[in-house]
Design a protein around this motif. Structure first.
Motif, mmCIF file in Angstrom:
data_model
loop_
_atom_site.group_PDB
_atom_site.id
_atom_site.type_symbol
_atom_site.label_atom_id
_atom_site.label_comp_id
_atom_site.label_asym_id
_atom_site.label_seq_id
_atom_site.Cartn_x
_atom_site.Cartn_y
_atom_site.Cartn_z
ATOM 1 N N ALA A 128 45.211 53.506 -4.746
ATOM 2 C CA ALA A 128 45.773 52.153 -4.636
ATOM 3 C C ALA A 128 47.229 52.146 -4.200
ATOM 4 O O ALA A 128 47.663 51.253 -3.472
ATOM 5 C CB ALA A 128 45.627 51.432 -5.973
ATOM 6 N N SER A 129 48.007 53.132 -4.640
ATOM 7 C CA SER A 129 49.430 53.139 -4.325
ATOM 8 C C SER A 129 49.715 53.622 -2.909
ATOM 9 O O SER A 129 50.868 53.625 -2.469
ATOM 10 C CB SER A 129 50.178 54.034 -5.314
ATOM 11 O OG SER A 129 49.747 55.383 -5.194
ATOM 12 N N CYS A 130 48.668 54.027 -2.183
ATOM 13 C CA CYS A 130 48.858 54.643 -0.869
ATOM 14 C C CYS A 130 48.712 53.679 0.301
ATOM 15 O O CYS A 130 48.966 54.065 1.442
ATOM 16 C CB CYS A 130 47.880 55.807 -0.689
ATOM 17 S SG CYS A 130 48.091 57.142 -1.864
ATOM 18 N N PHE A 131 48.290 52.438 0.059
ATOM 19 C CA PHE A 131 48.069 51.558 1.204
ATOM 20 C C PHE A 131 48.262 50.085 0.843
ATOM 21 O O PHE A 131 48.146 49.680 -0.314
ATOM 22 C CB PHE A 131 46.665 51.759 1.793
ATOM 23 C CG PHE A 131 45.535 51.330 0.892
ATOM 24 C CD1 PHE A 131 44.985 50.059 1.008
ATOM 25 C CD2 PHE A 131 45.014 52.184 -0.064
ATOM 26 C CE1 PHE A 131 43.937 49.651 0.187
ATOM 27 C CE2 PHE A 131 43.969 51.796 -0.886
ATOM 28 C CZ PHE A 131 43.427 50.521 -0.753
ATOM 29 N N THR A 132 48.563 49.308 1.883
ATOM 30 C CA THR A 132 48.648 47.846 1.815
ATOM 31 C C THR A 132 47.814 47.277 2.951
ATOM 32 O O THR A 132 47.885 47.767 4.081
ATOM 33 C CB THR A 132 50.099 47.354 1.966
ATOM 34 O OG1 THR A 132 50.894 47.907 0.926
ATOM 35 C CG2 THR A 132 50.172 45.832 1.905
ATOM 36 N N VAL A 133 47.017 46.270 2.671
ATOM 37 C CA VAL A 133 46.236 45.616 3.715
ATOM 38 C C VAL A 133 47.062 44.469 4.302
ATOM 39 O O VAL A 133 47.602 43.640 3.567
ATOM 40 C CB VAL A 133 44.899 45.084 3.169
ATOM 41 C CG1 VAL A 133 44.139 44.317 4.260
ATOM 42 C CG2 VAL A 133 44.038 46.237 2.651
ATOM 43 N N GLN A 134 47.184 44.450 5.626
ATOM 44 C CA GLN A 134 47.935 43.414 6.330
ATOM 45 C C GLN A 134 46.980 42.630 7.221
ATOM 46 O O GLN A 134 46.177 43.220 7.940
ATOM 47 C CB GLN A 134 49.028 44.040 7.195
ATOM 48 C CG GLN A 134 49.953 44.992 6.454
ATOM 49 C CD GLN A 134 51.045 45.544 7.355
ATOM 50 O OE1 GLN A 134 51.185 45.145 8.509
ATOM 51 N NE2 GLN A 134 51.819 46.466 6.822
ATOM 52 N N SER A 135 47.057 41.313 7.165
ATOM 53 C CA SER A 135 46.190 40.498 8.019
ATOM 54 C C SER A 135 46.917 39.241 8.474
ATOM 55 O O SER A 135 47.912 38.828 7.865
ATOM 56 C CB SER A 135 44.892 40.132 7.288
ATOM 57 O OG SER A 135 45.162 39.320 6.160
#
Length: 290
Positions: free
Chosen positions: A212-219
């Motif tokens: 969870a701490s490794c990514f962010t979803v951008q849209s």
């Protein structure tokens, strides 16, 4: 207080972990406690509470009145997500690829209501209904729309923050996945001067999924009113609004199931795009008939 000091940081040198770490030194045994968190937000809260407790103890020793305990006014990751939007003026921090394109055909009067429909923040707004259709029972925490930049409050981007528990489809991460995850989301919306282009950007973090701490979803959902000259087949009483849906996974650390995360995000993004356009169309129809 039994805490002497709190030291926070990223993974230890040589560690393969993506976890954020906090070292708490104590007056009595054990002399030190090592804590690990999926995100840096708990570490920041831990430091803030320790500083507040130390200040309160010092004030009491001096005969003063103890201040009120600090309040947890923000959900995890909100400060970080807000900062990411502020850093780039309300757009996405990274480049996103086109996921798909939708077209909304509607009366001109409806098109003029798109801005107001997006800026709704009640329990029946499109964003709230979208997450309910995905299984969210209620918002744990939510804000109204507010200016992203206080110095440009009248014409600048607007931001809204949400936090809730999202049930997960078990096929998403197969055996790696929990049954649900806490979600922290920031929406930011900006408009051009004529109201012919509206950009709704989203940053979201799933706090309990693997890595969870490794990514962010951008849209992004970009609404663009098409000029009449480009759509001669459309009735003169109607207009066409093109909605460009964009998506990306911004990686902040190493991940052994990267392809699984990206595939699940892409599949979910397509589902969300269809749902969101349908919900916006329903709200425009309701606004047009009111």
């Amino acid at each position: 207080a039994d805490v002497v000091d709190v030291d926070v940081g990223g993974p230890s040198p040589g560690s393969r972990s993506c976890l954020c770490e906090a070292s708490v030194r104590l007056r009595g045994p054990p002399s030190q406690v090592q804590l690990q968190f999926l995100t840096d937000e708990p570490c920041s809260l831990l430091v803030n509470f320790w500083k507040a407790a130390a200040a309160q103890e010092k004030r009491l020793q001096g005969g003063g009145v103890a201040p009120e305990p600090p309040l947890l006014s923000e959900a995890p990751e909100w400060a970080s997500l807000r900062s990411d939007f502020q850093r780039v003026g309300g757009g996405l921090p990274g480049e996103a690829n086109t996921l798909c394109t939708s077209v909304l055909r509607c009366p001109m009067a409806w098109a003029q209501a798109v801005r107001d429909v997006i800026l709704r923040a009640d329990d029946r707004c499109a964003i709230a209904r979208l997450w309910r259709e995905k299984g969210v029972e209620s918002m744990t925490q939510a804000t109204a729309w507010q200016p992203l930049d206080a110095d440009n409050a009248k014409h600048g981007p607007m931001i809204r923050l949400l936090h809730f528990e999202l049930p997960l489809k078990q096929e998403t991460f197969a055996r790696f996945s929990p049954k649900s995850t806490r979600m922290s989301i920031a929406y930011c919306v900006s408009f051009d001067g004529a109201g012919e282009r509206i950009v709704l950007s989203e940053l979201s973090r799933s706090l309990d999924v693997p890595y969870a701490s490794c990514f962010t979803v951008q849209s992004q959902h970009i609404f663009t009113l098409q000029p009449r000259a480009s759509m001669p087949h459309v009735d003169q009483e109607e207009v066409s609004i093109e909605v460009d849906h964009r998506l990306a996974v911004a990686w902040r650390g190493r991940c052994m199931i990267k392809s699984i995360v990206e595939s699940a995000t892409w599949t979910g993004g397509l589902e969300t795009a269809d749902m969101f356009v349908r919900l916006i169309r329903e709200d425009l129809a309701a606004a047009g008939s009111a």
